[in-house]
Each structure stands twice: as C-alpha cells, then as structure tokens.
Design a protein around this motif. Structure first.
Motif, PDB file in Angstrom:
ATOM      1  N   ILE A 206      -2.137  -0.248   8.823  1.00  0.00           N
ATOM      2  CA  ILE A 206      -2.193  -1.102   7.642  1.00  0.00           C
ATOM      3  C   ILE A 206      -1.852  -0.314   6.390  1.00  0.00           C
ATOM      4  O   ILE A 206      -1.017  -0.715   5.568  1.00  0.00           O
ATOM      5  N   ARG A 207      -2.487   0.849   6.240  1.00  0.00           N
ATOM      6  CA  ARG A 207      -2.289   1.628   5.015  1.00  0.00           C
ATOM      7  C   ARG A 207      -0.865   2.170   4.924  1.00  0.00           C
ATOM      8  O   ARG A 207      -0.304   2.269   3.823  1.00  0.00           O
ATOM      9  N   THR A 208      -0.295   2.531   6.054  1.00  0.00           N
ATOM     10  CA  THR A 208       1.098   2.995   6.052  1.00  0.00           C
ATOM     11  C   THR A 208       2.016   1.916   5.490  1.00  0.00           C
ATOM     12  O   THR A 208       2.855   2.184   4.617  1.00  0.00           O
ATOM     13  N   CYS A 209       1.868   0.697   5.975  1.00  0.00           N
ATOM     14  CA  CYS A 209       2.704  -0.403   5.489  1.00  0.00           C
ATOM     15  C   CYS A 209       2.484  -0.642   3.996  1.00  0.00           C
ATOM     16  O   CYS A 209       3.444  -0.818   3.231  1.00  0.00           O
ATOM     17  N   GLU A 210       1.219  -0.649   3.584  1.00  0.00           N
ATOM     18  CA  GLU A 210       0.925  -0.922   2.178  1.00  0.00           C
ATOM     19  C   GLU A 210       1.491   0.146   1.255  1.00  0.00           C
ATOM     20  O   GLU A 210       2.050  -0.169   0.183  1.00  0.00           O
ATOM     21  N   MET A 211       1.378   1.413   1.631  1.00  0.00           N
ATOM     22  CA  MET A 211       1.842   2.488   0.759  1.00  0.00           C
ATOM     23  C   MET A 211       3.361   2.542   0.693  1.00  0.00           C
ATOM     24  O   MET A 211       3.943   2.757  -0.381  1.00  0.00           O
ATOM     25  N   ILE A 212       4.032   2.366   1.839  1.00  0.00           N
ATOM     26  CA  ILE A 212       5.498   2.324   1.822  1.00  0.00           C
ATOM     27  C   ILE A 212       5.967   1.176   0.943  1.00  0.00           C
ATOM     28  O   ILE A 212       6.858   1.329   0.095  1.00  0.00           O
ATOM     29  N   GLY A 213       5.374   0.011   1.133  1.00  0.00           N
ATOM     30  CA  GLY A 213       5.771  -1.150   0.343  1.00  0.00           C
ATOM     31  C   GLY A 213       5.483  -0.985  -1.128  1.00  0.00           C
ATOM     32  O   GLY A 213       6.286  -1.388  -1.978  1.00  0.00           O
ATOM     33  N   ALA A 214       4.342  -0.393  -1.473  1.00  0.00           N
ATOM     34  CA  ALA A 214       3.985  -0.208  -2.878  1.00  0.00           C
ATOM     35  C   ALA A 214       4.989   0.695  -3.584  1.00  0.00           C
ATOM     36  O   ALA A 214       5.406   0.419  -4.709  1.00  0.00           O
ATOM     37  N   MET A 215       5.391   1.772  -2.912  1.00  0.00           N
ATOM     38  CA  MET A 215       6.366   2.680  -3.535  1.00  0.00           C
ATOM     39  C   MET A 215       7.738   2.044  -3.628  1.00  0.00           C
ATOM     40  O   MET A 215       8.469   2.254  -4.592  1.00  0.00           O
ATOM     41  N   ASP A 216       8.105   1.262  -2.618  1.00  0.00           N
ATOM     42  CA  ASP A 216       9.417   0.620  -2.650  1.00  0.00           C
ATOM     43  C   ASP A 216       9.481  -0.463  -3.720  1.00  0.00           C
ATOM     44  O   ASP A 216      10.496  -0.592  -4.416  1.00  0.00           O
ATOM     45  N   LEU A 217       8.399  -1.224  -3.882  1.00  0.00           N
ATOM     46  CA  LEU A 217       8.420  -2.336  -4.831  1.00  0.00           C
ATOM     47  C   LEU A 217       8.096  -1.916  -6.257  1.00  0.00           C
ATOM     48  O   LEU A 217       8.675  -2.446  -7.211  1.00  0.00           O
ATOM     49  N   PHE A 218       7.172  -0.966  -6.409  1.00  0.00           N
ATOM     50  CA  PHE A 218       6.661  -0.653  -7.742  1.00  0.00           C
ATOM     51  C   PHE A 218       6.984   0.758  -8.216  1.00  0.00           C
ATOM     52  O   PHE A 218       6.628   1.127  -9.334  1.00  0.00           O
TER      53      PHE A 218
END
Length: 264
Positions: A206-218
């Motif tokens: 879960i955290r892997t997905c959230e952190m990758i997505g957070a850096m890509d989006l924000f």
C-alpha cells in the motif's frame, strides 16, 4: 448467553460487536467489559480469550467474531486475515462509514433499534480504503478526536450520527473504487494478483503505491503532511499503475533520477 443481544454483522470487527452488545444492555463498552473482568482494549486488539467471552455472551460463533479482527502483534503491528498491517495503515481514531450501508443495516433489522442495527466493517478501518465498493460512495467521516472513554465505541458515536443519516446519504460523493482499493479487497480475500506487490507485506504494498503516486502527481518536494485524503486516494491509484509491472517502475525511477540536480 445474555438475554439482550444483537446480530453479528457481515465483516464486523469484535470491538464493534462488543460496543453494540454493551449498548443493548444500556452500558458503554468499557463498563460492559469490566463487568465480565475483561478490557475493551482486548476486544480492539482481538485477544482470543477476550473475544471468546464476548462470543459466548452474544451467542455468536467464536470463529465468526474473530475473522474480521485486527490481532495486535507487538506494539505497532496487526494481523488481519493473514495479512500484516502496521499502526499507520489502520484507522483507529477516526470513524468513517458508508451511509448507504448503515441505511441497509437498519432496513435489514426492522426489530432492532437503529443505533444497535448498524455495525462497523473491518474494511473501513484500513486507511487506504476510502470508498464503499458496494455503493460506489466515498466513505464519510462521522467521528474524529474521539474522547478516551469512548474510543472505538461504535454504538456511542452512531447514536450521535444517525439523526443526520439521510443528509449523509444525500451528500456522500459518488465515485468508483480505485485500482489500489480493489487490489486490497481481493488480496484480503486471498487472491494473488501481481507478483511485485504480492511479494511484500500488505502495508508495504500500500505504502509503495501511495509514495510513488504522490511523487508522480505532486512532485518530489511536495509536503506529504499537507496532502488530503483525496490526494492520497489519487496517489494510491496512480502508484498502483506503476507498481503492477516492473517496466513502469523502472520508467518512474528513471524519470525521478533525471530531475535530480547533477551534483556530487
């Protein structure tokens, strides 16, 4: 078995059932448990001995009541449906519900008082789950900054929230479950879906997905503490698309590296 009991709900946690059983007998959960020489926190931690006592009092099978518990392992770890979670992947001090699920609980239990008919779902306690898959609704927060004496006491907070249920149903935002939410639900049901995420513990996936997505989006410099629940929901969905294959992850990391200043 007590004379006044409540039916066990589908996917209900031990502490939710205990809270409703206590309310049926006109007590708050902590007082009720002390009457039987157990601690309410033991129900929250899915302690087998304590859950067994409540199962007997409520007249429900022990295995059914334990199934959706979050078994505490050490100070910060939990075991839920054979998956390991950590403190920050489980929502404890905030109560979120699907108002349509609560409406159905009341409709399906016509002989039970509404505050006793509604039950908390284990799935709603997982922080990354922010959408009801059954009704395609964003989960609604009905309790936060809970008083210590009523922490985890679901029936107590439902008594405060249910008068506003129709309004909650009407205003709950509509949306489909994200790909990450679908993955979490299927994994908890025993399915294995993608080699990379399946190879790590659920909280790490879960955290892997959230952190990758957070850096890509924000962006890499984003203040993660300022991200809203909706931001994290979008981040998890975005990161899941990268994490489902090794090639996109490599692409993401190369992109990340290319934006780093060229210095020693």
């Amino acid at each position: 078995k007590l004379h006044l009991t409540v039916p066990l709900g589908a996917g209900e946690t031990p502490e939710s059932f205990t809270s409703r059983l206590a309310a049926a007998n006109d007590l708050i959960a902590r007082e009720f448990c002390l009457d039987w020489n157990i601690r309410f926190q033991s129900e929250v931690d899915a302690n087998a001995d304590a859950v067994g006592i409540i199962a007997d009092l409520g007249g429900v099978p022990f295995v059914d009541l334990m199934r959706d518990g979050f078994v505490r392992e050490g100070k910060l770890n939990y075991r839920h449906r054979n998956e390991r979670l950590v403190r920050f992947s489980v929502r404890r001090s905030r109560i979120r519900v699907c108002p349509r699920c609560l409406s159905e609980d009341i409709r399906n239990n016509p002989g039970v008082a509404p505050r006793l008919a509604v039950h908390n779902r284990a799935m709603w306690l997982i922080d990354a789950i922010k959408t009801c898959s059954a009704h395609s609704l964003k989960l609604v927060e009905v309790g936060n900054d809970l008083a210590p004496g009523y922490l985890h006491d679901f029936a107590h907070y439902m008594a405060l929230a249910l008068p506003h249920l129709d309004n909650l149903v009407e205003k709950a935002p509509r949306r489909l479950s994200s790909a990450l939410e679908i993955y979490i639900r299927k994994r908890l049901a025993g399915a294995r879906q993608t080699p990379f995420l399946d190879s790590v513990e659920l909280h790490a996936a879960i955290r892997t997905c959230e952190m990758i997505g957070a850096m890509d989006l924000f962006g890499q410099s984003a203040n993660l503490k300022s991200l809203t629940d909706d931001d994290w929901w979008h981040a998890g969905a975005c990161g899941f698309e990268f994490a489902t294959s090794a090639v996109p992850i490599s692409t993401f990391l190369n992109k990340l590296q290319a934006t780093h200043p060229h210095s020693r």
